[in-house]
Design an enzyme around this catalytic site. Structure first.
Site, PDB file in Angstrom:
ATOM      1  N   LYS A 104       1.183  -1.849   0.305  1.00 47.75           N
ATOM      2  CA  LYS A 104       0.506   0.003   0.286  1.00 47.75           C
ATOM      3  C   LYS A 104       0.443   1.443   0.510  1.00 47.75           C
ATOM      4  O   LYS A 104       1.773   0.787   0.055  1.00 47.75           O
ATOM      5  CB  LYS A 104      -1.139   0.104   1.677  1.00 47.75           C
ATOM      6  CG  LYS A 104      -1.837  -1.075   1.189  1.00 47.75           C
ATOM      7  CD  LYS A 104      -2.490  -0.923   2.366  1.00 47.75           C
ATOM      8  CE  LYS A 104      -3.788  -2.095   1.971  1.00 47.75           C
ATOM      9  NZ  LYS A 104      -5.109  -2.424   3.649  1.00 47.75           N
ATOM     10  N   HIS A 138      -2.404  -5.591   1.413  1.00 47.60           N
ATOM     11  CA  HIS A 138      -2.922  -5.946   1.336  1.00 47.60           C
ATOM     12  C   HIS A 138      -3.165  -7.687   0.716  1.00 47.60           C
ATOM     13  O   HIS A 138      -2.364  -7.280   0.216  1.00 47.60           O
ATOM     14  CB  HIS A 138      -4.089  -5.482   0.058  1.00 47.60           C
ATOM     15  CG  HIS A 138      -5.066  -6.484  -0.292  1.00 47.60           C
ATOM     16  ND1 HIS A 138      -6.322  -5.727  -0.113  1.00 47.60           N
ATOM     17  CD2 HIS A 138      -5.468  -7.031  -1.377  1.00 47.60           C
ATOM     18  CE1 HIS A 138      -7.357  -7.117  -0.238  1.00 47.60           C
ATOM     19  NE2 HIS A 138      -6.515  -7.483  -1.563  1.00 47.60           N
TER      20      HIS A 138
HETATM   21  P1  IDP Z   1      -8.481  -6.928   5.247  1.00 44.52           P
HETATM   22  O1  IDP Z   1      -7.169  -6.436   4.793  1.00 44.52           O
HETATM   23  O2  IDP Z   1      -6.947  -7.293   6.090  1.00 44.52           O
HETATM   24  O3  IDP Z   1      -8.521  -7.639   4.787  1.00 44.52           O
HETATM   25  P2  IDP Z   1     -10.641  -5.718   5.547  1.00 44.52           P
HETATM   26  O4  IDP Z   1     -11.827  -6.147   6.328  1.00 44.52           O
HETATM   27  O5  IDP Z   1     -11.146  -5.991   4.356  1.00 44.52           O
HETATM   28  O6  IDP Z   1      -9.314  -5.830   5.816  1.00 44.52           O
HETATM   29  O7  IDP Z   1     -10.553  -3.788   5.066  1.00 44.52           O
HETATM   30  C1  IDP Z   1      -9.799  -3.303   4.130  1.00 44.52           C
HETATM   31  C2  IDP Z   1      -8.792  -2.190   4.630  1.00 44.52           C
HETATM   32  O8  IDP Z   1      -9.888  -1.414   5.093  1.00 44.52           O
HETATM   33  C3  IDP Z   1      -8.375  -3.101   5.810  1.00 44.52           C
HETATM   34  O9  IDP Z   1      -6.882  -3.684   4.775  1.00 44.52           O
HETATM   35  C4  IDP Z   1      -7.916  -1.528   5.919  1.00 44.52           C
HETATM   36  O10 IDP Z   1      -6.385  -0.475   5.072  1.00 44.52           O
HETATM   37  C5  IDP Z   1      -8.985  -0.552   6.281  1.00 44.52           C
HETATM   38  N1  IDP Z   1      -9.612  -0.838   6.732  1.00 44.52           N
HETATM   39  C6  IDP Z   1      -9.962  -1.575   7.486  1.00 44.52           C
HETATM   40  N2  IDP Z   1     -11.480  -1.534   8.824  1.00 44.52           N
HETATM   41  C7  IDP Z   1     -10.644  -0.178   8.960  1.00 44.52           C
HETATM   42  C8  IDP Z   1     -11.461   0.625  10.342  1.00 44.52           C
HETATM   43  O11 IDP Z   1     -11.811   0.368  10.636  1.00 44.52           O
HETATM   44  N3  IDP Z   1     -10.479   1.905   9.937  1.00 44.52           N
HETATM   45  C9  IDP Z   1     -10.413   2.981   8.804  1.00 44.52           C
HETATM   46  N4  IDP Z   1      -9.616   1.649   7.594  1.00 44.52           N
HETATM   47  C10 IDP Z   1      -9.754   0.323   7.894  1.00 44.52           C
HETATM   48 MG    MG Z   2     -10.398  -7.743   3.314  1.00 46.66          MG
END
Ligand code: IDP
Ligand code: MG
Length: 138
Positions: free
Chosen positions: A9, A115
């Protein structure tokens, strides 16, 4: 053998951590079989993260992901999807285990360095979003 999509990222690319993160993958036996640096438009980021459309952080996340260059890559290896998720650690670096990429390199829950696809099915879709078959040499 599986393939999974990995993104380094903007926060980590900017801090010149691409090589340090790539060595985590290689040391764990994952092979980087495709890689490119690119700058997403806001609408491309919105499309990639469409499953999070209803989440409060969606707008901020898409703005951040299109704010500066990222590195997109395909990792290949045994159980690549789950192995990469283990190497990455929990979404929030503060909750990630010591020694994981997010714990060691993440700056916060949004700026969390990497990611990784969360299932084989999503890996196929996400790889197709960034790469054509012509760019993938195993
Ligand atoms: P992951 O990347 O661990 O799979 P996801 O729930 O799919 O997590 O969320 C995608 C991305 O969104 C995360 O990697 C992070 O950059 C962002 N994100 C997730 N939860 C939050 C939050 O509560 N606040 C701000 N950004 C978040
Ligand atoms: Mg995810």
């Amino acid at each position: 053998m599986e393939r999974t999509l990995s993104l380094i990222k903007p926060d980590a690319v900017f801090r010149n951590l691409t090589g340090a993160i790539n060595s985590r993958f290689e040391q764990a036996g994952l092979r980087i079989i495709a890689q490119k640096r690119l700058l997403l438009t806001k609408s491309q980021a919105e499309k990639f993260y469409e499953i999070h459309r209803e989440r409060a952080f969606y707008g901020s996340l898409c703005g951040y992901m299109s704010s500066a260059p990222i590195v997109a890559q395909i990792l290949c290896g045994k159980n690549a999807v789950s192995k990469n998720r283990e190497l990455m650690g929990a979404t929030n670096p503060a909750n990630a285990e010591i020694g994981t990429i997010r714990r060691d390199f993440g700056e916060g829950v949004e700026r969390n360095a990497v990611h990784g696809s969360d299932s084989l099915e999503n890996a196929v879709l996400e790889i197709g979003f960034f790469f054509s078959e012509l760019e993938i040499i195993e």
